[in-house]
Design a protein around this motif. Structure first.
Motif, PDB file in Angstrom:
ATOM      1  N   ASN A 325      43.348  -0.595 -20.191  1.00  0.00           N
ATOM      2  CA  ASN A 325      44.426   0.229 -20.713  1.00  0.00           C
ATOM      3  C   ASN A 325      45.244  -0.626 -21.664  1.00  0.00           C
ATOM      4  O   ASN A 325      45.670  -1.723 -21.297  1.00  0.00           O
ATOM      5  CB  ASN A 325      45.293   0.764 -19.572  1.00  0.00           C
ATOM      6  N   THR A 328      48.729  -1.570 -20.344  1.00  0.00           N
ATOM      7  CA  THR A 328      48.674  -2.551 -19.253  1.00  0.00           C
ATOM      8  C   THR A 328      48.327  -3.931 -19.784  1.00  0.00           C
ATOM      9  O   THR A 328      48.947  -4.940 -19.415  1.00  0.00           O
ATOM     10  CB  THR A 328      47.636  -2.122 -18.206  1.00  0.00           C
ATOM     11  N   THR A 332      51.189  -7.083 -19.724  1.00  0.00           N
ATOM     12  CA  THR A 332      50.915  -8.228 -18.854  1.00  0.00           C
ATOM     13  C   THR A 332      50.688  -9.506 -19.645  1.00  0.00           C
ATOM     14  O   THR A 332      50.421 -10.558 -19.061  1.00  0.00           O
ATOM     15  CB  THR A 332      49.676  -7.950 -17.972  1.00  0.00           C
TER      16      THR A 332
END
Length: 494
Positions: A325, A328, A332
């Motif tokens: 994704n 994501t 991160t």
């Protein structure tokens, strides 16, 4: 202190210049006039004071009022993308929310009306079907329809041609270049204006993790961007070898660090590189296929080599899932760069533990005149069942004017250049992408697999580093010509 838009800054400078010039022309010399016997000389020079008209002035006659009329916005209140950019139910002490709310209150007071929300029967992606059904039944259900795929509604004669509304002045600055891009043969059915900040919120930009860049001695290309020399080749070279196998398992998985990741189809992307698949012919009398232009083919060749040329720094998953994704991966800290629309970055920022910046999507090459921030833009329209289109035109005009004056600066200057920009360089990049926001006619007016603007997705689907563009196009040509013919029949009756 509240930031002003570039336009207002230029206006202020122009006013100061005009004032200075008028002062010099009038003179400040107290010397008495010469009254000797010399032949009398009469100065017939007329000093004309220069004035600069306020480009944001309200030119609607002051006595235009609508006596408590209920101006109805038809849309899905659960829609978190489109509808909030035009309607907010209450003040919340949040900059953009309150700018939209107060804009609508000002319009209500200006015309003595009430702006209300009418819940659509379908979600924002399918409410065009509601519009078609309601118009066909003669139901005066709304003044402004707010949703996706509204081109399907105008092709069913359910939407008003805005260019025929005399109370709308398309020469005003708040109609933006997007209105021009959607106008064919003096026909415009979906609103592209500053009635909403949607065109900025959903413009494509490049996100960059500047901590990763610094740690790997990569120069953030601010200077190249400013010089107009930030190109697709630069982006590819920056990312193609940028990879780290974090867990050491020898597998390219979501936990690793990449130069660039794409998950799913990156729609509204080709237009960022100045690529338009459908254009007007030289005579301005018909829409024609432009898929096989040199620019489109160059875009295909470069991106296919990037995706499928064995570049370890690039990962593309056809569909999001199994840990893949873009949001994501970026939040991160596992991506050097990412391509997405502006509002997605805004939504991700609270989760960042690293420094970042915003860049415009690069040019295809240095022959591309300007940067392009391809956007899905605004999707607003007036249904043909409205009883007084001139009334709705006045209201739409004023909502757009105040949107440009008040809501745009709240989103662009206070939010994007202020809260969400990490430094002045980042804020400068916001100015550049905001000035280049663009809505492709083809993207907005064709749907599905027969949308020629999405031809690049057809080519990407072959997963070939050296694509067979000509044969792929030959297989799609008749389908593209069919939909273009349908639009030409609608716009020109031929």
């Amino acid at each position: 202190m509240k930031r002003t838009s570039k336009l207002l800054s230029l206006l202020l400078a122009a006013l100061m210049l005009a004032s200075a010039m008028a002062s010099c022309a009038s003179g400040g010399d107290d010397t008495p006039a010469d009254t000797s016997g010399a032949a009398e000389s009469v100065d017939t020079t007329t000093v004309v004071e220069e004035t600069t008209e306020d480009p944001l002035a309200d030119k609607i006659p002051a006595d235009v009022k609508f006596d408590g009329y209920n101006f109805r916005l038809y849309g899905d209140i659960k829609d978190t993308m489109l509808f909030p950019t035009i309607y907010r139910a209450e003040e919340k002490g949040e900059t953009v929310n309150d700018a939209v709310f107060n804009r609508n209150k000002a319009v209500e007071e200006r015309f003595k009306i009430k702006i209300t929300h009418v819940q659509s029967a379908s979600d924002c992606y399918s409410l065009y079907k509601d519009a078609i059904t309601n118009v066909a039944s003669g139901d005066d259900f709304a003044d402004l329809v707010c949703g996706e795929s509204l081109n399907q509604a105008y092709l069913q004669n359910a939407l008003v041609n805005l260019k025929e509304i005399k109370s709308i002045d398309f020469d005003r600055v708040w109609w933006l270049p997007a209105a021009e891009s959607q106008t064919v043969n003096n026909k415009l059915y979906t609103v592209q204006s500053a009635i909403s900040y949607n065109i900025l919120a959903y413009a494509r930009v490049v996100f960059m993790n500047t901590d990763l860049a610094k740690d790997n001695n990569i120069t953030v290309p601010y200077d190249k961007v400013r010089e107009g020399k930030w190109t697709l080749d630069d982006w590819i070279n920056m990312t193609k070898d940028f990879y780290k196998d974090v867990n050491g398992d020898g597998q390219r998985d979501p936990g690793d660090i990449y130069g660039m990741i794409m998950c799913g189809n990156q729609y509204a992307t080709a237009e960022c590189f100045g690529v338009e698949s459908v254009i007007m012919n030289e005579q301005g009398t018909a829409l024609v296929d432009n898929v096989m232009s040199p620019e489109f083919q160059k875009y295909m060749e470069k991106t296919c080599q990037w995706l499928y040329g064995g570049n370890v720094g690039f990962m593309w998953q056809n569909k999001s899932g199994n840990g893949w994704n873009v949001a994501t991966q970026f939040k991160t800290g596992n991506m050097l760069t990412g391509l997405n629309f502006m509002q997605n970055l805004v939504n991700l920022v609270p989760d960042f533990s690293f420094n970042y910046t915003i860049l415009p999507v690069p040019k295809l090459d240095e022959n591309q005149e300007n940067y392009r921030a391809g956007s899905t833009g605004n999707n607003f329209a007036i249904p043909t069942t409205v009883k007084d289109v001139e009334r709705d035109g006045y209201i739409l005009e004023e909502m757009s004017r105040l949107g440009y004056r008040d809501v745009y600066p709240a989103y662009k200057d206070l939010a994007l250049r202020g809260r969400y920009s990490t430094d002045q360089d980042c804020a400068d990049m916001v100015d550049i992408f905001a000035d280049s926001a663009w809505v492709s006619f083809a993207y907005m007016n064709f749907l599905g697999s027969n949308n020629p603007q999405n031809f690049y997705l057809e080519v990407w689907g072959d997963r070939n580093a050296t694509p067979e563009i000509a044969s792929k196009y030959a297989a799609k040509k008749s389908a593209y010509e069919k939909v273009i013919t349908q639009l030409n029949e609608y716009y020109w009756g031929k």
